[in-house]
Design a protein around this motif. Structure first.
Motif, PDB file in Angstrom:
ATOM      1  N   GLY A 176      77.486   2.585  -6.121  1.00 48.00           N
ATOM      2  CA  GLY A 176      77.690   2.051  -7.457  1.00 48.00           C
ATOM      3  C   GLY A 176      78.496   2.992  -8.314  1.00 48.00           C
ATOM      4  N   THR A 177      78.332   2.841  -9.628  1.00 49.83           N
ATOM      5  CA  THR A 177      79.053   3.639 -10.608  1.00 49.83           C
ATOM      6  C   THR A 177      78.061   4.290 -11.559  1.00 49.83           C
ATOM      7  OG1 THR A 177      80.912   2.101 -10.514  1.00 49.83           O
ATOM      8  CG2 THR A 177      80.824   3.572 -12.420  1.00 49.83           C
ATOM      9  N   GLU A 230      74.810   1.928 -11.872  1.00 51.92           N
ATOM     10  CA  GLU A 230      74.926   0.463 -11.847  1.00 51.92           C
ATOM     11  C   GLU A 230      75.501   0.080 -10.490  1.00 51.92           C
ATOM     12  OE1 GLU A 230      76.708  -3.174 -14.512  1.00 51.92           O
ATOM     13  OE2 GLU A 230      77.589  -1.196 -14.741  1.00 51.92           O
ATOM     14  N   HIS A 231      74.828  -0.824  -9.803  1.00 52.07           N
ATOM     15  CA  HIS A 231      75.208  -1.164  -8.438  1.00 52.07           C
ATOM     16  C   HIS A 231      76.123  -2.379  -8.327  1.00 52.07           C
ATOM     17  CE1 HIS A 231      72.605   1.963  -6.995  1.00 52.07           C
ATOM     18  NE2 HIS A 231      71.644   1.491  -7.768  1.00 52.07           N
ATOM     19  N   GLY A 232      76.422  -3.022  -9.450  1.00 50.66           N
ATOM     20  CA  GLY A 232      77.353  -4.145  -9.419  1.00 50.66           C
ATOM     21  C   GLY A 232      76.755  -5.441  -8.923  1.00 50.66           C
ATOM     22  N   ASN A 233      75.449  -5.442  -8.685  1.00 46.25           N
ATOM     23  CA  ASN A 233      74.785  -6.653  -8.188  1.00 46.25           C
ATOM     24  C   ASN A 233      73.637  -7.069  -9.122  1.00 46.25           C
ATOM     25  OD1 ASN A 233      72.962  -4.627  -7.692  1.00 46.25           O
ATOM     26  ND2 ASN A 233      72.884  -4.914  -5.482  1.00 46.25           N
ATOM     27  N   TRP A 257      70.282  -1.673 -11.546  1.00 43.31           N
ATOM     28  CA  TRP A 257      70.552  -0.291 -11.924  1.00 43.31           C
ATOM     29  C   TRP A 257      69.424   0.556 -11.342  1.00 43.31           C
ATOM     30  CZ3 TRP A 257      71.479  -0.149 -17.940  1.00 43.31           C
ATOM     31  CH2 TRP A 257      72.561  -0.961 -18.279  1.00 43.31           C
ATOM     32  N   GLY A 315      82.374   6.984  -9.149  1.00 43.00           N
ATOM     33  CA  GLY A 315      81.914   6.094  -8.096  1.00 43.00           C
ATOM     34  C   GLY A 315      81.023   6.864  -7.132  1.00 43.00           C
TER      35      GLY A 315
END
Length: 80
Positions: free
Chosen positions: A29-30, A48-51, A54, A70
């Protein structure tokens, strides 16, 4: 060892570690936060994993990542 389980007033799990033990990410994630918030978490990294998920890595001795970075699954991000 889990030192505090998930429950309605504590929406997380606390895991016991040794001082300076490496902390690795559970998923890629970011980094959206890396610092000392005013919330009682101490040194905190939020990814934050983008899905929709968090992960919070709190009470760290040292954070090793910066906001916007990243992160790959299994990467070291902090020391406990």
């Amino acid at each position: 060892m889990i030192t505090q389980p998930y429950w309605s007033d504590h929406p997380a799990i606390d895991i016991d570690t040794y001082k300076r033990q490496p902390i690795f990410t559970s998923d890629s994630g970011t980094v959206i936060f890396s610092g000392w918030p005013e919330t009682g978490y101490g040194n905190l990294v939020i990814i934050e994993h983008g899905n929709g998920y968090w992960t919070y890595y709190a009470h760290n001795e040292a954070n090793l990542v910066q906001v916007g970075q990243g992160i790959l699954q299994g990467q070291q991000i902090a020391e406990s």
